[in-house]
Design an enzyme around this catalytic site. Structure first.
Site, PDB file in Angstrom:
ATOM      1  N   CYS A  71     -22.773  25.784  28.158  1.00 28.17           N
ATOM      2  CA  CYS A  71     -22.851  24.325  28.278  1.00 28.17           C
ATOM      3  C   CYS A  71     -21.540  23.758  28.808  1.00 28.17           C
ATOM      4  CB  CYS A  71     -23.180  23.701  26.924  1.00 28.17           C
ATOM      5  SG  CYS A  71     -24.782  24.230  26.245  1.00 28.17           S
ATOM      6  N   CYS A  80     -20.992  25.735  23.047  1.00 30.17           N
ATOM      7  CA  CYS A  80     -21.519  26.842  23.847  1.00 30.17           C
ATOM      8  C   CYS A  80     -20.744  26.956  25.159  1.00 30.17           C
ATOM      9  CB  CYS A  80     -23.001  26.617  24.119  1.00 30.17           C
ATOM     10  SG  CYS A  80     -23.711  27.780  25.306  1.00 30.17           S
TER      11      CYS A  80
END
Length: 225
Positions: A84, A81
């Site tokens: 992230c 992600c």
């Protein structure tokens, strides 16, 4: 049937549907439907089983991470992600100051898919471990499903990370929300617990550093004797 009556009825139905959609959108952008978090206890974290990511993995209790010098630990929602990865880069920017304090930086992931962890490593400057039972994402595991994509805060986070040059992929499970912990040495306890409330809800690096400065590391304890 009076055509004007029919038109009025259709207009009323359309207006009602539009109003319901607007109300749903409004509620989706409040905390009403967000999963409620439950704070972890030190005892809960200490007993978590983690695995190293070596060819011959070693299983150990999580308390080994902070027992001597405390630790900053990121529970990664999904390594691929881009949000992230952005948070990982933010935490990694603290690494020089954490090193000065003698406080290590770690991350845990809930799955190991192909080269996802390896591809995440350039963004994260600490050691990474596997939490197969997803305990760091509890005690009460929280999820954000497709409602996240109608939240204005999430879209703001998307644009912020994209503008920052971060990119990613869709590999792996990404609905279970992550977080960041700052844990003191020994029985000092949990000094900071940030629970991601929506996609891209990053921890404040200043708060992380402030909490890390409170850690009584083994080295500093020895120096004060």
């Amino acid at each position: 049937m009076d055509p004007s009556f029919f038109s009025m009825g259709m207009w009323s139905i359309g207006a009602g549907a539009l109003g319901a959609a607007a109300l749903a959108l409004l509620l989706a952008n409040t905390d009403v439907f967000l999963s409620k978090s439950q704070k972890a206890t030190l005892e809960y974290l200490e007993d978590i089983d983690l695995k190293t990511l070596e060819k011959e993995p070693r299983t150990f209790k999580a308390k080994e991470l902070w027992e001597k010098n405390g630790a900053v630990i990121m529970a990664v929602r999904r390594p691929g992600c881009f949000l992230c990865r952005e948070e990982a880069a933010d935490l990694s920017s603290l690494k020089p100051k954490l090193d000065e304090l003698g406080v290590p930086l770690y991350a845990v992931v809930k799955e190991q898919i192909r080269t996802e962890v390896q591809d995440f490593q350039p963004y994260f400057k600490g050691e990474i471990f596997l939490d197969e039972k997803k305990k760091f994402y509890g005690p009460q595991r929280r999820k954000m499903m497709f409602m996240g994509f109608v939240r204005l805060g999430v879209w703001y986070n998307f644009f912020r990370a994209r503008n920052g040059g971060f990119s990613g992929n869709l590999e792996g499970e990404g609905f279970i929300l992550g977080g960041v912990f700052v844990v003191g040495s020994g029985k000092q306890g949990i000094l900071l617990e940030h629970r991601e409330k929506e996609f891209g809800d990053k921890v404040n690096p200043v708060s992380v550093l402030e909490a890390a400065r409170k850690i009584q590391t083994q080295t500093s304890a020895a120096e004060t004797k």
